[in-house]
Design an enzyme around this catalytic site. Structure first.
Site, short mmCIF file in Angstrom:
data_model
loop_
_atom_site.label_atom_id
_atom_site.label_comp_id
_atom_site.label_asym_id
_atom_site.label_seq_id
_atom_site.Cartn_x
_atom_site.Cartn_y
_atom_site.Cartn_z
N GLY A 128 -4.89 -0.04 -0.54
CA GLY A 128 -4.95 -0.98 0.59
C GLY A 128 -4.12 -0.36 1.70
CB CYS A 129 -4.35 1.18 4.33
SG CYS A 129 -4.68 2.22 2.94
CB ALA A 130 -1.25 -1.09 7.97
N GLY A 137 -0.71 3.39 7.38
CA GLY A 137 0.31 3.08 6.37
C GLY A 137 -0.41 2.79 5.08
CG ASN A 159 -7.16 -1.67 5.21
OD1 ASN A 159 -7.02 -1.58 3.99
ND2 ASN A 159 -7.00 -2.79 5.89
#
Lengths: 501, 362
Positions: free
Chosen positions: B11-13, B182, B208
């Site tokens: 998962g991510c930003a 991120g 993401n």
């Protein structure tokens, strides 16, 4: 040798308390297994004639009948089984080749049953097909290697000819002759209603069914029965049948007794003459010859039809498929060794060919290794029993599957595997008028459409669980599969990991 | 363990800033933006792509390379000398931080392909450079090229993105576009090459999501000569975009209609010309449809594209102020650097937002 040397495989059990001597069973059994004893005023059975097709069981108004497998046995022996002993005795009696029908029933591994599917948990969401769009539409055919633009920079819409399907399932080749007119009509109407294709098989196409042309694949096989230019142009695609999973390496034989009336007309051969399809096409002794036939058919139809080449899954299937992909064919159909037939020598059916799962995986891989997977679509057939088999076949690399046996079961087949006798009590694999009319196409096609719809729902559920909402994202997506109880080599050929990995 | 030895869903930003006028600005803003979404990453990867940062070498390929040790560096430099004219090279300046550990050697090279070698290879320049990158990344142990475009660069590491930004002294660079990532991986590879963005030539992707079509996409793109060595979604997405753009000549809008293709039911409602084109693209490139949740920001020379999967299963917001365009996983990450937006919206699934430099700028 004694007249009753071989004990029947099945016994007809009649509950005499329930039986009312209505004689329905007698009328329904084309094999003559039920007899009315006038002197004793009761029904009797000749177990020797019973094929366990369940027609009498289904029609008995008082549920007085059941068929059981006999518990009479030879002295038990794991090597010399009752089956082997009986077959030897039969051949010693007849001096002939053993005949059989439907697909290979032996205990070879079923890879579909050793493959499990994935589902989304936490890191990505599963998709609910009742609330979100879920696409099962498939286009079969060749895809161009390169996008071309016109002088204005617009993409040239030069897509080669395609078959459009509402779901990745087609009804496989079963000829008019091997099955009845009513069965053929049911297949054609079901295909039209469901937005898929059925396949004429090699018996030509009855005039009345020309109107389902948009949903018809017309087959050209080694006997070339019923092939003429109107026939070719009437289909949505043309299939060259090189082989069949149930009997790789041999041809076909429809006895003269079945070449009657419209069948003779449709096949374009005289009534009563045997329809013999040679083992090879006598104009195809090599791959370059196949290419010539592919292009002959394209020429004959003005390049308006995609060409399917159907082969049986045999040892060298990957190399053969690669050759076919380079021969102008748009679609390759691979038929596994569980594939059905109206009649085949038992030894061929049970001992020749390989499982579709392995053949499909290796063909898909080879075409990718050679960079030509986009040139052809792959149709996998031969033993597809459920929507789970469909999903697994697609994840292994198929564009679509063929179903034959499953379609016939929907029409009423009870898998007695006696098609070759021509006395199908369910009106499917027979030409006897009284039997044929037992299958009502109005009813048959609806049951087949029901089956297809049910499978479509199940396919969508399984796709949604995997977080996939278009069938093409499942194709060749082998990470969605895991093997259970398979060895390293099997996993390598299937291109999948073991469960837990 | 390193990336590529297993599949690692994340998962991510993501965040991106773009100046349509080509006005160059410092990397400070992108760090501030991605820092707001701290809890969307877990300290196991962060990175940035910056465009317009090497105007003095804008005609040369800027290779950013991680080396495990001096031997890998020596072997790799020998390879570079064999294939390129090395115009300039240096260590990439970094700042020692307690948050960033296990630092590899990080070097930067400005390169021009050797004309004789290029001619011998019978490939165009882009293909030649890409093949060199693949050869280093798969053939030279301990060397990994993580940036290979012109007038752009990727900066990435294992750590939280804001720390990675400070580590690379990103505030000292000026460019017209920055993107950031991120990462919240489910496994802990701890390898810098596995962080994002992933880049090939001047295309960089931050992503993401976790795509469910991964293996269908991977097996298709590998047929066209790409090698998915990292087993990450971002890698395969980057290759797909490169293939469709560089080898098939599709523009970005067309690429969106392939990778986030409209549903058949939507295609059926479009005017004939458009419908035919959409059908064509979907048929021809069916297994390049990217399925499952994703939001991506693609950086490229002179532009930026933001795209969601067709069901919009990941959040993504776009904001505009004057000539500036902002994209982020959360609106807060835009507001922190630009409170006063002219327009802010959430693009629909499959609807690519493409911005490019205005004519005459930069």
């Amino acid at each position: 040798m004694a007249a009753f040397d071989i004990y029947p495989e099945y016994e007809i059990v009649r509950n005499n308390e329930r039986c009312t001597n209505c004689r329905v069973c007698e009328k329904q059994c084309a094999n003559g297994a039920h007899i009315f004893l006038t002197d004793k005023n009761r029904m009797a059975a000749d177990d020797d004639k019973c094929v366990n097709c369940h027609r009498c069981v289904a029609m008995c108004p008082v549920r007085a009948l059941k068929i059981v497998k006999t518990n009479h046995t030879f002295r038990e022996n794991l090597y010399w089984t009752g089956k082997s002993i009986k077959e030897i005795k039969r051949q010693a009696e007849s001096g002939g080749v053993l005949l059989s029908s439907m697909g290979n029933p032996e205990t070879y591994p079923v890879y579909f049953d050793k493959i499990l599917l994935n589902a989304s948990q936490v890191t990505n969401p599963s998709i609910d097909p009742l609330r979100e769009p879920m696409e099962t539409r498939v286009y079969l055919g060749s895809k161009p290697d390169k996008v071309v633009r016109d002088e204005k920079g617009r993409i040239k819409i030069d897509l080669p000819l395609h078959i459009k399907l509402s779901m990745p399932v087609m009804l496989s080749a079963m000829s008019y002759g091997s099955i009845s007119y009513n069965a053929h009509e049911s297949l054609a109407r079901a295909a039209a209603e469901a937005g898929i294709m059925y396949n004429t098989g090699e018996g030509g196409l009855h005039e009345d069914l020309y109107r389902y042309g948009k949903n018809t694949i017309v087959q050209v096989a080694s006997g070339r029965f019923g092939v003429h230019s109107r026939y070719l142009s009437n289909g949505a695609a043309i299939e060259i049948k090189m082989g069949q999973g149930a009997k790789p390496g041999i041809g076909g034989h429809l006895p003269g007794s079945k070449i009657v009336g419209d069948i003779s007309k449709t096949r374009m051969i005289p009534e009563g003459s045997d329809a013999i399809s040679p083992a090879p096409h006598h104009d195809i002794y090599s791959i370059e010859d196949l290419s010539q036939l592919v292009y002959s058919l394209k020429e004959a139809t003005g390049y308006t039809k995609p060409i399917i080449v159907k082969i049986a899954a045999v040892h060298n299937v990957a190399a053969i498929a690669s050759g076919i992909a380079r021969s102008g064919a748009d679609i390759i159909a691979i038929d596994g060794f569980r594939g059905g037939t109206g009649a085949a020598p038992a030894r061929i059916r049970d001992h020749v060919g390989i499982p579709i799962e392995l053949a499909l995986a290796s063909v898909d891989k080879r075409l990718r290794d050679e960079g030509i997977r986009n040139r052809v679509s792959i149709v996998a057939g031969g033993g597809i029993r459920s929507s789970a088999d469909v999903v697994k076949a697609i994840a292994l690399g198929a564009d679509c599957v063929y179903i034959g046996t499953a379609a016939l079961i929907a029409l009423g087949c009870h898998m007695c595997r006696s098609c070759h006798t021509g006395k199908c009590n369910w009106g499917i694999a027979t030409q006897r008028e009284d039997l044929v009319k037992r299958l009502n196409p109005d009813w048959g096609y609806k049951r087949l459409v029901n089956l297809l719809n049910a499978w479509k729902h199940e396919i969508m559920e399984m796709m949604g669980g995997m977080g996939i909402n278009a069938i093409e994202s499942l194709r060749g997506n082998r990470l969605m599969l895991r093997g259970v109880g398979l060895n390293e080599k099997e996993l390598e050929i299937l291109g999948i990991k073991h469960a837990g990995e | 363990m390193r990336e590529g030895m297993f599949r690692n869903p994340s998962g991510c930003a993501i965040s991106g800033i773009f100046s349509k006028s080509g006005k160059r600005f410092s990397g400070r803003q992108i760090i501030e933006s991605i820092a707001v979404m701290h809890e969307r990453s877990n300290g196991l990867g962060g990175g940035f792509a910056a465009y317009g940062i090497y105007p003095e070498f804008k005609d040369h390929y800027a290779f950013h390379i991680f080396y495990d040790d001096i031997y890998a560096k020596r072997e790799c430099e020998e390879f570079l000398e064999d294939h390129f004219d090395i115009v300039s090279f240096s260590q990439i300046p970094t700042r020692k931080l307690p948050e960033i550990k296990d630092t590899p050697l990080i070097w930067r090279y400005f390169l021009a392909p050797l004309p004789a070698k290029l001619a011998d290879s019978q490939q165009d320049e882009g293909e030649y450079v890409i093949r060199c990158v693949f050869r280093i990344n798969t053939g030279i142990k301990g060397a990994y090229v993580f940036s290979s475009g012109k007038n752009m660069g990727v900066f990435k590491a294992v750590g939280f993105p804001e720390d990675v930004g400070r580590f690379y002294r990103l505030e000292e660079y000026e460019g017209y576009c920055f993107t950031a990532h991120g990462r919240y991986p489910t496994n802990t590879p701890g390898w810098w090459g596995g962080a994002h963005p992933f880049a090939l030539l001047d295309f960089s992707v931050v992503h993401n999501g976790e795509i469910s079509s991964y293996d269908a996409n991977r097996r298709t793109i590998e047929m066209y000569g790409y090698k998915c060595t990292l087993q990450t979604d971002t890698e395969v997405i980057t290759y797909i975009i490169d293939y469709l753009h560089r080898k098939q000549g599709l523009d970005l809008k067309e690429i969106c209609s392939v990778i986030a293709a409209p549903f058949w039911s939507v295609i059926a409602t479009r005017p004939q010309k458009e419908r035919e084109e959409l059908e064509y693209l979907r048929c021809v490139f069916d297994t390049l449809l990217i399925n499952g949740p994703f939001s991506i920001i693609v950086g490229f020379e002179g532009g930026m594209m933001a795209l969601n999967d067709r069901l919009k299963l990941r959040s993504m917001v776009v904001g505009e102020k004057d000539d500036m365009v902002y994209v982020a996983s959360e609106e807060a990450a835009i507001r922190v650097i630009q409170k006063d937006l002219d327009r802010v919206w959430s693009p629909k699934g499959g609807e690519g937002v493409i911005v490019t430099l205005e004519k005459g700028s930069a």
